[in-house]
Design a protein around this motif. Sequence first.
Motif, short mmCIF file in Angstrom:
data_model
loop_
_atom_site.label_atom_id
_atom_site.label_comp_id
_atom_site.label_asym_id
_atom_site.label_seq_id
_atom_site.Cartn_x
_atom_site.Cartn_y
_atom_site.Cartn_z
N ARG A 48 1.35 -0.98 0.03
CA ARG A 48 0.08 0.15 -0.28
C ARG A 48 0.76 1.43 -0.05
NH1 ARG A 48 -5.22 2.22 2.40
NH2 ARG A 48 -6.24 -0.09 2.94
N THR A 49 0.80 2.18 -1.04
CA THR A 49 1.44 3.64 -0.81
C THR A 49 0.45 4.64 -1.29
OG1 THR A 49 3.22 5.11 -0.73
CG2 THR A 49 2.44 3.44 -3.02
N LEU A 50 0.50 5.84 -1.13
CA LEU A 50 0.31 7.05 -2.25
C LEU A 50 0.82 7.07 -3.04
CD1 LEU A 50 -0.45 9.05 0.98
CD2 LEU A 50 -2.39 8.07 -0.43
N ALA A 51 0.77 8.06 -4.77
CA ALA A 51 1.15 8.35 -6.00
C ALA A 51 0.74 9.12 -5.43
CB ALA A 51 0.87 7.25 -6.90
N LEU A 52 1.41 10.49 -6.47
CA LEU A 52 1.06 12.11 -6.38
C LEU A 52 0.33 12.32 -7.94
CD1 LEU A 52 0.42 14.79 -5.63
CD2 LEU A 52 2.99 15.74 -6.54
N ASN A 53 1.53 11.86 -8.94
CA ASN A 53 1.30 11.26 -10.60
C ASN A 53 1.42 10.50 -11.06
OD1 ASN A 53 3.10 13.87 -11.15
ND2 ASN A 53 4.74 12.98 -11.75
N GLU A 54 1.50 9.29 -10.35
CA GLU A 54 1.01 8.31 -11.25
C GLU A 54 1.24 6.74 -10.60
OE1 GLU A 54 5.14 8.55 -12.29
OE2 GLU A 54 3.61 9.89 -13.98
N VAL A 55 0.77 5.74 -11.41
CA VAL A 55 0.52 4.49 -10.96
C VAL A 55 1.06 4.30 -12.73
CG1 VAL A 55 -0.10 2.24 -9.92
CG2 VAL A 55 -0.90 4.97 -9.04
N ALA A 85 -3.07 7.82 -14.31
CA ALA A 85 -1.93 9.79 -14.79
C ALA A 85 -3.37 9.95 -13.39
CB ALA A 85 -1.51 9.79 -15.40
N THR A 86 -2.37 10.63 -12.55
CA THR A 86 -3.46 11.79 -11.89
C THR A 86 -3.20 13.02 -13.43
OG1 THR A 86 -1.69 13.11 -10.65
CG2 THR A 86 -3.00 10.76 -9.45
N PRO A 87 -4.50 14.19 -12.93
CA PRO A 87 -3.70 15.53 -13.51
C PRO A 87 -1.95 16.23 -13.48
CG PRO A 87 -6.20 15.73 -13.05
CD PRO A 87 -5.48 14.33 -12.13
N GLY A 121 0.58 14.45 -12.71
CA GLY A 121 0.84 13.15 -13.47
C GLY A 121 0.62 13.42 -15.19
N SER A 122 -0.26 13.45 -15.26
CA SER A 122 -0.74 14.30 -16.94
C SER A 122 0.34 14.74 -17.72
CB SER A 122 -1.46 14.77 -16.92
OG SER A 122 -2.12 16.47 -16.95
N THR A 123 1.91 15.50 -17.34
CA THR A 123 2.77 16.37 -17.85
C THR A 123 4.06 15.78 -17.39
OG1 THR A 123 2.88 17.96 -16.07
CG2 THR A 123 1.62 18.43 -17.86
N ALA A 124 3.46 14.61 -16.88
CA ALA A 124 5.21 13.63 -16.24
C ALA A 124 5.00 12.11 -17.81
CB ALA A 124 5.33 13.14 -15.10
N TYR A 125 5.13 11.23 -17.11
CA TYR A 125 4.90 9.99 -18.66
C TYR A 125 4.15 9.97 -18.93
CZ TYR A 125 6.94 5.40 -18.57
OH TYR A 125 7.38 3.69 -19.63
N ALA A 126 2.89 9.93 -18.43
CA ALA A 126 1.58 9.57 -19.53
C ALA A 126 2.04 10.40 -20.87
CB ALA A 126 0.18 10.37 -18.71
N LEU A 127 2.74 11.79 -20.40
CA LEU A 127 3.01 12.87 -21.80
C LEU A 127 3.71 12.22 -22.19
CD1 LEU A 127 2.43 15.16 -22.85
CD2 LEU A 127 4.13 16.41 -21.72
N GLY A 181 -10.03 13.67 -13.12
CA GLY A 181 -10.61 13.18 -13.48
C GLY A 181 -9.05 12.55 -13.40
N ILE A 182 -9.09 10.57 -14.04
CA ILE A 182 -7.80 9.93 -14.03
C ILE A 182 -7.44 9.45 -15.58
CG2 ILE A 182 -6.38 8.08 -13.09
CD1 ILE A 182 -8.47 8.75 -10.57
N ALA A 183 -6.22 9.37 -16.23
CA ALA A 183 -6.02 9.30 -17.73
C ALA A 183 -5.39 7.60 -17.33
CB ALA A 183 -5.43 9.91 -17.94
N LEU A 184 -6.42 7.16 -18.09
CA LEU A 184 -5.56 5.39 -18.20
C LEU A 184 -4.82 5.89 -19.92
CD1 LEU A 184 -8.91 3.47 -17.07
CD2 LEU A 184 -6.66 4.23 -16.02
#
Length: 290
Positions: A140-147, A180-182, A184-190, A203-206
């Motif tokens: 279990r953990t928390l994520a701010l940008n993405e999983v 990805a969270t908003p 994290g949408s400009t990080a790895y997901a981008l 929203g959450i991006a898959l």
Amino acid sequence: MSRYRTIALFGKQGSAPVAEALIALYDDLARRGITVLVDDALGPIPALAPACADIAAIRSQAEVAIVVGGDGTLLSAARKLGEASVPLVGINQGRLGFMTDIARAQMLPAIERLLAGEFTPDRRLRLTVRVLREGREVFRTLALNEVVVNKGDLGRMIELKLRVDGEFLYVLRADGMIVATPSGSTAYALSANGPILQPAVPGIALVPLCAHGLTYRPITIADSCAVELELVHSYDGRVHCDGQNFFDAQAGDRVSIERSPYPLTLLHPPGYSYFAMLREKLHWSATPHR
């Protein structure tokens, strides 16, 4: 008079420019009579030794935390603070700085305005991430940008069964999936052609990674949705959170991802603009034609 009485300092380890900035911050805040707590994980910096504190003390006492470094350093500080409701201010000494939005040259004038209460709060979605194995929670953990659930060290695709709010969506054969969270949408997901989400978007991006099929496209779902990724067949994988925390998952494990009840608050200086930040960091046209 300062709005804050106790301020924590975090920074990138092993960086001489960061250490110099932290010392300047410490001297300025101490001169104002503010109690300063310095993350003791920074390592030995003699000038800061009197203020070193462990993370438990920072979580319970700090009213705000100032982070010197890049976005990775800010993510690390957020991870250390965990569920504590300590807002973060970012001083950028990294490369891009999507969340560390104060330039080093403007650090002390900006801190003056922070202490005067002129900064604007920006609440950011965080995700609660759990790995269930035969119904038992093993991580279990928390994520701010993405999983990211991916193939780990193996040079092949994995298969993931995706459910949203318990409803089956599809089985994905790919290198993995980014949730990805908003933020994290400009990080790895981008880099994987995911959508950019304004932080206020609920929203959450898959975002599939190198899917074996052209119709697997990024999709944005409500941040109230619960996402589940199940590793199927004999495929093991790895769960990465914010690129800093990972867990080796096994076939049959279920990765549960949902909105955390503990959002993170960033504090922005007067005049901050998310769109101006995007123009600068992504090198979009800087000046509109008239």
